[in-house]
Design an enzyme around this catalytic site. Structure first.
Site, PDB file in Angstrom:
ATOM      1  N   GLU A 148      41.265  29.181  45.798  1.00  0.00           N
ATOM      2  CA  GLU A 148      40.265  28.424  45.219  1.00  0.00           C
ATOM      3  C   GLU A 148      39.014  28.667  46.010  1.00  0.00           C
ATOM      4  OE1 GLU A 148      40.405  27.895  41.949  1.00  0.00           O
ATOM      5  OE2 GLU A 148      42.478  27.520  42.000  1.00  0.00           O
ATOM      6  N   HIS A 151      37.628  32.001  45.703  1.00  0.00           N
ATOM      7  CA  HIS A 151      36.750  31.914  44.149  1.00  0.00           C
ATOM      8  C   HIS A 151      35.455  31.444  44.522  1.00  0.00           C
ATOM      9  CE1 HIS A 151      39.217  32.923  41.118  1.00  0.00           C
ATOM     10  NE2 HIS A 151      40.015  31.942  41.242  1.00  0.00           N
TER      11      HIS A 151
END
Length: 294
Positions: A148, A151
């Site tokens: 994450e 990202h």
């Protein structure tokens, strides 16, 4: 029920704001007695297309918190136990490695899943489910968090918003050009040429839906490509590939938690449809990590 209400309310607000902006800019008068004003139509399409994508991006973090029921654990009250303190410290460590600002860290109830969202790299949110924390080892959880964080570091939220804006613009522009052509053909030879007929409005509505589905396929393709990059980014942040591969393998044997549509594309797991899936199959992601060089 709250998620449905929020979804409807958000869309009504976005449409209302974009309608006002289009009126103020004067770009909603693309239908003239002499036909379509293409530059004006393009301006209208840009306002609606990119306006919707940008507004969605800007409100993505508060919408995600509300719709998923995220509890921020690194706020004023701080972590409530040792596990929460470990999660915050893990995010901090990975954020420093990725050279981004410390994200907000949240936990929400649900089956194994996680997501990252936010309009800016230095003002983002990383959230994990209670199911993820209960069903994985700490190393695997760290790999999911690294995914994450990758990202965010890759700027995926902004990239996806821009791609969505381009697709929205094409949909709005093409549907009205084709709708006008269909309407002109149906009214050929008619004495009433004072304005667009029913053929224009029906064609535009149908094309908005059809082209919207086509645009969603393109956006989903970009999203799948981005997942491979985030997996590779997680491996770099962790210093090796095995933790991310282990995390994916474990997720493959779990029942993935369903995310709200607003954050599904930022999650660790995704839909199963081939064309509209925002995530590649787990097996493909593991194979890509195995075959990665370096």
């Amino acid at each position: 029920m709250k998620r449905i209400f929020l979804f409807v309310l958000t869309n009504i607000a976005v449409v209302a704001v974009l309608g006002i902006v289009a009126s103020l800019l004067g770009v909603n008068r693309f239908l003239t007695p002499n036909g379509l004003n293409l530059p004006m139509l393009l301006g209208f399409a840009l306002v609606i297309g990119f306006g919707g994508a940008i507004i969605s991006l800007l409100i993505s973090k508060p919408v995600a918190k509300w719709s998923a029921g995220v509890r921020v654990i690194n706020g004023a009250e701080g972590p409530q136990n040792a596990d929460e303190a470990w999660i915050v410290e893990t995010v901090r460590k990975l954020a420093e490695k990725a050279q981004i600002g410390m994200p907000e860290v949240g936990i929400f109830e649900g089956a194994p899943n996680a997501f990252a969202t936010g309009a800016f790299k230095n003002s983002s949110l990383v959230a994990v489910t209670t199911g993820l924390l209960q069903g994985m080892t700490k190393e695997e959880i760290e790999a999911v968090i690294a995914h994450e964080v990758a990202h965010i570091a890759n700027g995926d939220m902004v990239t996806m918003a821009l791609i969505q804006g381009v697709m929205n613009t094409f949909v709005v522009f093409l549907s009205r050009v084709i709708g006008y052509a269909v309407d002109s053909f149906l009214r050929k030879g008619s004495d009433n040429n004072s304005g667009p007929g029913i053929g224009y409005y029906v064609s535009t509505i149908v094309l908005d839906i059809v082209l919207g589905f086509a645009a969603a396929i393109v956006v989903a393709w970009f999203s799948r490509h981005r997942e491979f990059r985030a997996d590779a980014g997680a491996a770099r942040l962790m210093g090796r590939r095995q933790p991310m591969m282990n995390a994916l393998a474990r997720l493959g044997g779990m029942q993935p938690g369903e995310l709200p549509k607003a954050v599904e594309a930022m999650g660790i797991t995704g839909g199963m449809g081939k064309l509209f899936a925002t995530h590649p199959p787990i097996e493909e992601r593991i194979a890509a990590l195995q075959n990665a060089q370096g």
